[in-house]
Design an enzyme around this catalytic site. Structure first.
Site, short mmCIF file in Angstrom:
data_model
loop_
_atom_site.label_atom_id
_atom_site.label_comp_id
_atom_site.label_asym_id
_atom_site.label_seq_id
_atom_site.Cartn_x
_atom_site.Cartn_y
_atom_site.Cartn_z
N GLY A 23 0.84 -1.19 0.00
CA GLY A 23 0.00 0.00 0.00
C GLY A 23 0.87 1.24 0.00
N SER A 46 1.22 -6.70 3.36
CA SER A 46 2.35 -6.93 4.27
C SER A 46 2.90 -5.62 4.80
CB SER A 46 3.44 -7.75 3.58
OG SER A 46 3.91 -7.09 2.42
N GLU A 47 2.98 -4.58 3.96
CA GLU A 47 3.40 -3.26 4.41
C GLU A 47 2.66 -2.18 3.61
OE1 GLU A 47 6.69 -5.87 5.76
OE2 GLU A 47 5.90 -5.52 3.73
N THR A 48 2.45 -1.06 4.27
CA THR A 48 1.94 0.15 3.62
C THR A 48 2.87 1.30 3.95
OG1 THR A 48 -0.38 -0.59 3.72
CG2 THR A 48 0.01 1.77 3.50
N HIS A 77 10.21 -3.32 -0.62
CA HIS A 77 9.25 -3.33 -1.72
C HIS A 77 8.25 -2.17 -1.62
CE1 HIS A 77 6.29 -5.33 0.95
NE2 HIS A 77 5.39 -5.04 0.03
#
Length: 301
Positions: A23, A46-48, A77
């Site tokens: 995100g 998994s991550e923003t 990423h």
């Protein structure tokens, strides 16, 4: 939080629904950490990454990273995803050669690689790599990650590697053994939390993909992520380990590709450049990305 612009970006791929989804909230001004955490939980990626104005004269933006459960210091990423959004949706790649992020672990510049007036890929320079040993017995480690001790490639040492987060790097003889790994996630989570390890990263030089040097898988139960498809931070740490442990020739630069995510049905590829022209190796990790969703957060709290 009404009207917050949100993007869903697949990083380290040229194909939608491949690579690693992140995100990106490109204008997070006015959001506090609690609200950022709620948005990251709602997106359930998994991550923003959340971008705000940086107070540093060295950076264009401050970038903060949240998993669905907690803030983390760095995410490769999501950095790629954020740079891709800025470079394409906000046309920054037509105005500048790079964007510079202020992160919790330092300054991270990301170059825009443009071909025929189109953004082709981005290349982030990670913080200085380092490695250290881990005291956990190998018999315990293989049990935690769900492989056999005979699967370990004893040519290379098990180490902790760092380019922003500490990653447990475990060398494996074959791609088949990497793909068949079935970690005991509760035990691995407890171990990694105890040793302040972000992820456990299996790698092998048995890589059948074209122009690929290494094949990897990454497990992050300590952050609420059973498996992460394609990991910029962990593969950056792995690349630093290759030089610091003398696995790659320390007298010359290196440019190679890492494959990851295939076992999850989200194949991705990372381009790695290692520059060794000074006393401290410089690790650069990059790739392409695809924006799959763009919208506004309409809910208010």
């Amino acid at each position: 939080m009404e009207g917050v612009r949100v993007f869903h970006v697949d990083a380290f791929t040229t194909t939608a629904f491949g690579g690693n989804p992140a995100g990106v909230v490109p204008n997070a001004e006015g959001l506090n950490k609690k609200e950022m955490q709620l948005i990251a939980k709602e997106l359930n990626l998994s991550e923003t990454a959340f971008l705000t104005t940086s107070s540093s004269s060295q950076a264009d933006y401050q970038i903060q990273f949240f998993t669905p459960t907690k803030e983390i210091d760095f995410c490769g990423h999501a950095t790629v995803g954020a740079a891709w959004v800025l470079g394409t949706m906000y046309q920054l790649a037509t105005k500048k050669d790079q964007v510079v992020f202020e992160t919790n672990i330092g300054i991270v510049p990301v170059q825009f690689m443009v071909e025929n007036d189109n953004l082709h890929s981005v290349l982030m320079t990670q913080v200085e790599p380092s490695v250290k040993t881990i005291s956990t017995d190998l018999t315990e480690l293989v049990r935690y990650v769900g492989i056999k001790e005979s699967d370990i490639d004893s040519q290379y040492p098990v180490r902790l590697g760092y380019t922003g987060n500490w990653h447990l790097l475990i060398p494996v003889k074959s791609r088949n053994a990497v793909d068949e790994a079935s970690p005991k996630l509760d035990l691995l989570k407890e171990h990694n939390e105890r040793h302040h390890i972000s992820t456990t990263h299996l790698f092998t030089f048995d890589c059948e993909e074209e122009n690929c040097l290494v094949y990897t898988r990454d497990f992050a139960p300590a952050f609420g992520i059973n498996e992460d498809p394609v990991t910029g931070s962990a593969n950056g740490a792995l690349s630093g380990y290759f030089i610091l442990e003398g696995i790659l020739d320390v007298s010359k630069d290196h440019h190679f590709q890492i494959a990851q995510g295939h076992s999850m049905g989200r194949p991705g590829f990372l381009q790695v450049i290692i520059k060794v022209g000074n006393d401290r190796p410089v690790i650069q990790v990059g790739g392409s990305a695809v924006i799959t969703i763009a919208g506004n957060l309409l809910a208010r709290r």
